[in-house]
Design an enzyme around this catalytic site. Structure first.
Site, PDB file in Angstrom:
ATOM      1  N   LYS A 124     -18.093  25.177  33.579  1.00  0.00           N
ATOM      2  CA  LYS A 124     -19.442  25.440  34.081  1.00  0.00           C
ATOM      3  C   LYS A 124     -19.661  24.761  35.430  1.00  0.00           C
ATOM      4  CE  LYS A 124     -21.312  27.824  30.656  1.00  0.00           C
ATOM      5  NZ  LYS A 124     -21.814  29.209  30.839  1.00  0.00           N
ATOM      6  N   LYS A 213     -13.387  37.834  29.572  1.00  0.00           N
ATOM      7  CA  LYS A 213     -13.846  38.207  28.240  1.00  0.00           C
ATOM      8  C   LYS A 213     -15.016  39.172  28.316  1.00  0.00           C
ATOM      9  CE  LYS A 213     -14.529  35.376  24.884  1.00  0.00           C
ATOM     10  NZ  LYS A 213     -14.983  34.222  24.069  1.00  0.00           N
ATOM     11  N   LYS A 216     -22.046  39.748  26.892  1.00  0.00           N
ATOM     12  CA  LYS A 216     -23.365  40.333  27.145  1.00  0.00           C
ATOM     13  C   LYS A 216     -24.038  39.726  28.364  1.00  0.00           C
ATOM     14  CE  LYS A 216     -26.056  41.976  23.991  1.00  0.00           C
ATOM     15  NZ  LYS A 216     -26.990  42.149  22.863  1.00  0.00           N
TER      16      LYS A 216
END
Length: 347
Positions: A124, A213, A216
């Protein structure tokens, strides 16, 4: 003494109707696990708990109304996929106060260095978008400490088996380290050492960028298939999926990531190996292959989509199922939290 009961714990974020990667990476395995005997020495069926981890969802900004909607849609989707709430304890994480209580107790003995080493946290920080967000909003504590909450989720139920994908193994190792640390500090053996149950399915990758990957959170809706997609949408997305111009079909994730991703999907939904999938598809053109994959996905998704729609339309029924299961979860959690509280001096 650590419990000898076989208990499986799984958690899933309330992202609304799941996408295909969620289904093949987790949900399909959970459904199958309901009917498996994980430990031959046990005469009783194992306990299985599935938590919709809405507290974890708060690590990123969420609209409250949308979070409530997404949580109900996730519950409906899980049941439509085959999760039996009479066999599994399906519940909202936030409905069980013990998660937050044990999270705090564990957090108070967790070295910060352990959290700094977590791969997902470091990724991150390396992500440009994340860095910009940190610069404007400040470093978010929840994102940093959520591995402690994941450990609390597991240990609150004294779970013995944890189904995870390869990308989550580090978090379970963190939990195992925390068990040893807790036992040593408080001179107890109250928690069983949780075991990894690696999911059988490989990662499902983005249809538009097969090196990433399926997610959503991807802004490109063509990159994923959700369990709410129409038949036409599924066919269209897979026809446009990134592949290559090489002749024939072969499974080679490095040289042919797009083709390999579609073979993975086809094999997983047909419960066959990728080698058998390659054999079945030999002689097909790329278009024919994509249409075969799409047909397979549609056969799986269509009944789930229809059942989900029926369940979502009856919110009272879903709420009743969750409340019944949450009562069961609280009963287990309260007993275990009381043992922890007594061990650490809170009662």
């Amino acid at each position: 003494m650590a419990s000898k009961l076989v208990r499986v714990f799984s958690g899933i974020q309330p992202t609304g109707v799941p996408q295909l990667g969620n289904y093949l990476g987790s949900i399909k395995n959970w459904v199958g696990m309901q009917h498996q005997q994980l430990d031959p020495s046990q005469t009783q069926p194992h306990d299985q708990l599935i938590s919709i981890v809405d507290l974890h969802a708060l690590t990123v900004p969420r609209d409250p109304a949308q979070l409530r909607k997404d949580t109900m849609e996730m519950a409906a989707s899980l049941i439509a996929c085959g999760i039996d709430p009479d066999r599994c304890t399906l519940f909202r994480q936030s409905a069980v106060p013990g998660h937050s209580q044990l999270y705090w107790a564990l957090g108070c003995i967790t070295p910060m260095g352990w959290l700094n080493r977590m791969t997902q946290w470091k990724s991150k920080l390396q992500d440009t978008t994340a860095i910009n967000a940190i610069a404007t909003q400040g470093l978010l504590t929840g994102l940093f400490t959520y591995p402690v909450l994941m450990a609390a989720d597991i240990l609150l139920y004294r779970a013995t088996h944890i189904p995870v994908g390869e990308d989550q193994v580090q978090h379970l190792e963190f939990t195992r380290d925390l068990v040893e640390h807790f036992h040593k500090q408080f001179k107890t053996t109250m928690f069983p050492m949780p075991r990894v149950l690696l999911t059988k399915s490989k990662r499902v990758m983005s249809l538009k960028d097969p090196l990433r990957k399926m997610s959503k959170s991807d802004i490109n809706e063509q990159s994923r298939i959700t369990l709410a997609d129409s038949d036409d949408s599924i066919m269209r997305k897979i026809r446009k999926a990134q592949t290559d111009s090489l002749p024939g079909l072969s499974f080679d994730p490095e040289a042919r990531p797009g083709v390999s991703n579609l073979l993975t999907i086809y094999a997983a939904l047909n419960n066959i190996g990728v080698d058998q999938a390659v054999s079945q598809m030999q002689g097909h053109s790329m278009l024919q292959f994509k249409e075969a994959v799409a047909d397979t996905v549609i056969r799986t998704v269509a009944p789930i989509r229809e059942q989900t729609q029926k369940l979502v339309a009856d919110k009272g029924h879903i709420e009743s199922i969750l409340r019944t299961n949450e009562s069961k979860a609280r009963s287990i959690a309260e007993q275990n939290w009381n043992d922890v509280a007594k061990c650490i001096g809170l009662s």
